[in-house]
Design a protein around this motif. Structure first.
Motif, PDB file in Angstrom:
ATOM      1  N   UNK A  92      14.290  55.462  39.918  1.00 37.65           N
ATOM      2  CA  UNK A  92      13.604  56.167  38.839  1.00 37.65           C
ATOM      3  C   UNK A  92      14.083  55.721  37.453  1.00 37.65           C
ATOM      4  N   UNK A  93      14.857  54.638  37.428  1.00 38.33           N
ATOM      5  CA  UNK A  93      15.233  54.010  36.166  1.00 38.33           C
ATOM      6  C   UNK A  93      14.378  52.760  35.978  1.00 38.33           C
ATOM      7  N   UNK A  94      14.282  52.312  34.743  1.00 42.67           N
ATOM      8  CA  UNK A  94      13.477  51.126  34.467  1.00 42.67           C
ATOM      9  C   UNK A  94      14.142  49.876  35.045  1.00 42.67           C
ATOM     10  N   UNK A  95      13.345  48.834  35.183  1.00 45.06           N
ATOM     11  CA  UNK A  95      13.854  47.538  35.623  1.00 45.06           C
ATOM     12  C   UNK A  95      14.965  47.073  34.677  1.00 45.06           C
ATOM     13  N   UNK A  96      14.739  47.212  33.371  1.00 43.52           N
ATOM     14  CA  UNK A  96      15.741  46.816  32.373  1.00 43.52           C
ATOM     15  C   UNK A  96      17.029  47.606  32.536  1.00 43.52           C
ATOM     16  N   UNK A 138      14.895  34.969  34.013  1.00 47.31           N
ATOM     17  CA  UNK A 138      15.244  34.004  35.061  1.00 47.31           C
ATOM     18  C   UNK A 138      14.489  34.317  36.351  1.00 47.31           C
ATOM     19  N   UNK A 139      14.352  35.623  36.644  1.00 52.63           N
ATOM     20  CA  UNK A 139      13.695  36.051  37.881  1.00 52.63           C
ATOM     21  C   UNK A 139      12.224  36.419  37.669  1.00 52.63           C
ATOM     22  N   UNK A 140      11.701  36.050  36.488  1.00 53.46           N
ATOM     23  CA  UNK A 140      10.297  36.304  36.134  1.00 53.46           C
ATOM     24  C   UNK A 140       9.952  37.784  36.229  1.00 53.46           C
ATOM     25  N   UNK A 141      10.912  38.611  35.793  1.00 55.47           N
ATOM     26  CA  UNK A 141      10.708  40.064  35.779  1.00 55.47           C
ATOM     27  C   UNK A 141      10.714  40.622  34.364  1.00 55.47           C
ATOM     28  N   UNK A 142      10.843  39.764  33.364  1.00 53.16           N
ATOM     29  CA  UNK A 142      10.923  40.248  31.986  1.00 53.16           C
ATOM     30  C   UNK A 142       9.647  40.954  31.553  1.00 53.16           C
ATOM     31  N   UNK A 143       8.509  40.565  32.124  1.00 51.72           N
ATOM     32  CA  UNK A 143       7.253  41.231  31.795  1.00 51.72           C
ATOM     33  C   UNK A 143       7.134  42.614  32.397  1.00 51.72           C
ATOM     34  N   UNK A 144       8.054  42.966  33.294  1.00 38.94           N
ATOM     35  CA  UNK A 144       8.028  44.279  33.935  1.00 38.94           C
ATOM     36  C   UNK A 144       9.287  45.087  33.602  1.00 38.94           C
ATOM     37  N   UNK A 148       9.207  51.297  36.258  1.00 38.29           N
ATOM     38  CA  UNK A 148      10.194  51.917  37.126  1.00 38.29           C
ATOM     39  C   UNK A 148      10.499  50.945  38.261  1.00 38.29           C
ATOM     40  N   UNK A 149      11.767  50.874  38.649  1.00 37.27           N
ATOM     41  CA  UNK A 149      12.159  49.959  39.714  1.00 37.27           C
ATOM     42  C   UNK A 149      11.380  50.233  41.002  1.00 37.27           C
ATOM     43  N   UNK A 150      11.072  51.504  41.244  1.00 39.01           N
ATOM     44  CA  UNK A 150      10.359  51.885  42.469  1.00 39.01           C
ATOM     45  C   UNK A 150       8.923  51.358  42.502  1.00 39.01           C
ATOM     46  N   UNK A 151       8.392  50.961  41.339  1.00 35.26           N
ATOM     47  CA  UNK A 151       7.009  50.488  41.277  1.00 35.26           C
ATOM     48  C   UNK A 151       6.884  48.980  41.474  1.00 35.26           C
ATOM     49  N   UNK A 152       8.011  48.292  41.642  1.00 38.29           N
ATOM     50  CA  UNK A 152       7.960  46.856  41.909  1.00 38.29           C
ATOM     51  C   UNK A 152       7.607  46.599  43.366  1.00 38.29           C
ATOM     52  N   UNK A 153       6.899  45.502  43.656  1.00 44.67           N
ATOM     53  CA  UNK A 153       6.709  45.100  45.050  1.00 44.67           C
ATOM     54  C   UNK A 153       8.068  44.814  45.694  1.00 44.67           C
ATOM     55  N   UNK A 154       8.081  44.845  47.023  1.00 42.34           N
ATOM     56  CA  UNK A 154       9.345  44.726  47.754  1.00 42.34           C
ATOM     57  C   UNK A 154      10.115  43.462  47.385  1.00 42.34           C
ATOM     58  N   UNK A 155       9.434  42.326  47.361  1.00 46.35           N
ATOM     59  CA  UNK A 155      10.113  41.068  47.054  1.00 46.35           C
ATOM     60  C   UNK A 155      10.739  41.068  45.671  1.00 46.35           C
ATOM     61  N   UNK A 161      17.595  43.448  42.512  1.00 41.94           N
ATOM     62  CA  UNK A 161      18.924  43.786  43.018  1.00 41.94           C
ATOM     63  C   UNK A 161      19.884  42.603  42.839  1.00 41.94           C
ATOM     64  N   UNK A 162      19.388  41.387  43.056  1.00 40.10           N
ATOM     65  CA  UNK A 162      20.220  40.201  42.838  1.00 40.10           C
ATOM     66  C   UNK A 162      20.538  40.046  41.352  1.00 40.10           C
ATOM     67  N   UNK A 163      19.545  40.278  40.498  1.00 37.85           N
ATOM     68  CA  UNK A 163      19.769  40.188  39.046  1.00 37.85           C
ATOM     69  C   UNK A 163      20.825  41.191  38.594  1.00 37.85           C
ATOM     70  N   UNK A 164      20.766  42.410  39.131  1.00 36.21           N
ATOM     71  CA  UNK A 164      21.764  43.428  38.764  1.00 36.21           C
ATOM     72  C   UNK A 164      23.154  43.014  39.226  1.00 36.21           C
TER      73      UNK A 164
END
Length: 252
Positions: A92-96, A138-144, A148-155, A161-164
């Motif tokens: 429930x926290x943002x990707x950032x 680097x992981x092409x997630x900057x646009x997201x 919320x982390x829960x709203x990302x697709x599984x991959x 998780x690796x980025x964190x």
């Protein structure tokens, strides 16, 4: 000298010897695999390496530093980060914010500084945002970043998780079944991601995995565990062709 040196590592739970005389040496920059049947003791080894469990006996050294008896946070600061078989994001926290949480062991300010939002706080927050966004890019997630982390697709949750984990600035990255739950296309993309992390972050990677295509595709060396003991070790091709490994692990 090996980056990770483990000798005679063992742990008992009551009368059960879960891992016995486990040994491994992993060189800096290696992609190394730890495989074995379910219940062989693989995750127990990871838990000892990261301080979740205290070994009953044995030695764990990272870059020459003894880690046995240290707490998880101390081991993380020494240079080991991990991901989990079951993704453990702050859903429930943002990707950032998930990546910024990984950065917090490198930034220190007092409670008063945080409460009063003093200049030091704003300076550190700005630096953390910039570093977190660099990792997400680097992981092409900057646009997201604001998703919320829960709203990302599984991959993409796996990538986050690796980025964190990388945000903690580790020397050694432990991946616990990173391909679990992935489809074949996601697994191929994950293999590329792991290679990219090794090559571009000067990283050493130790992974647990059941997907033999992933293991044979990226791991340079393997250790096979069976009933808590090392069954085989060596170059990936040699280990996977070992008759004892085939018998115990592949069931053929």
């Amino acid at each position: 000298m090996a980056l990770l040196e483990v000798k005679n590592l063992g742990i008992s739970f009551g009368g059960l010897r879960a891992v016995d005389r486990f040994e491994v040496e992993i060189k800096k920059g290696q992609l190394y695999g730890l495989i074995g049947p379910n219940g062989a003791g693989k995750t127990t080894v990871f838990n000892m390496l990261t301080g979740v469990y205290k070994p009953t006996d044995g030695i764990i050294k990272l870059d020459g530093e003894d880690l046995v008896g240290k707490k998880t946070i101390e081991i993380n600061k020494a240079g080991i980060a991990r991901t989990f078989q079951n993704i453990r994001l702050f859903s429930q926290q943002s990707v950032l914010d998930n990546v910024k949480i990984g950065l917090h062991n490198q930034y220190k300010y007092s409670a008063l500084t945080g409460i009063l939002r003093l200049p030091k706080y704003h300076k550190m927050e700005k630096e953390m945002n910039e570093k977190a966004m660099e990792l997400l890019k680097v992981f092409e997630l900057d646009g997201k970043a604001d998703f919320l982390a829960s709203n990302l697709p599984y991959g993409e949750q796996r990538k986050l998780e690796i980025a964190r984990a990388l945000a903690t600035n580790p020397k050694l990255l432990l991946l616990d079944e990173p391909a679990a739950g992935m489809n074949p296309n996601e697994t191929i993309e994950l293999m590329d991601t792991i290679r990219f992390v090794r090559d571009n972050f000067d990283m050493t990677v130790l992974l647990i995995e059941h997907d033999m295509k992933l293991v044979s595709g990226i791991c340079e060396e393997l250790t096979v565990l069976n009933f808590g003991q090392v069954l085989a070790q060596g170059k990936t091709k040699d280990v996977l062709n070992d008759p004892e490994v085939i018998k115990a692990y592949l069931g053929e």
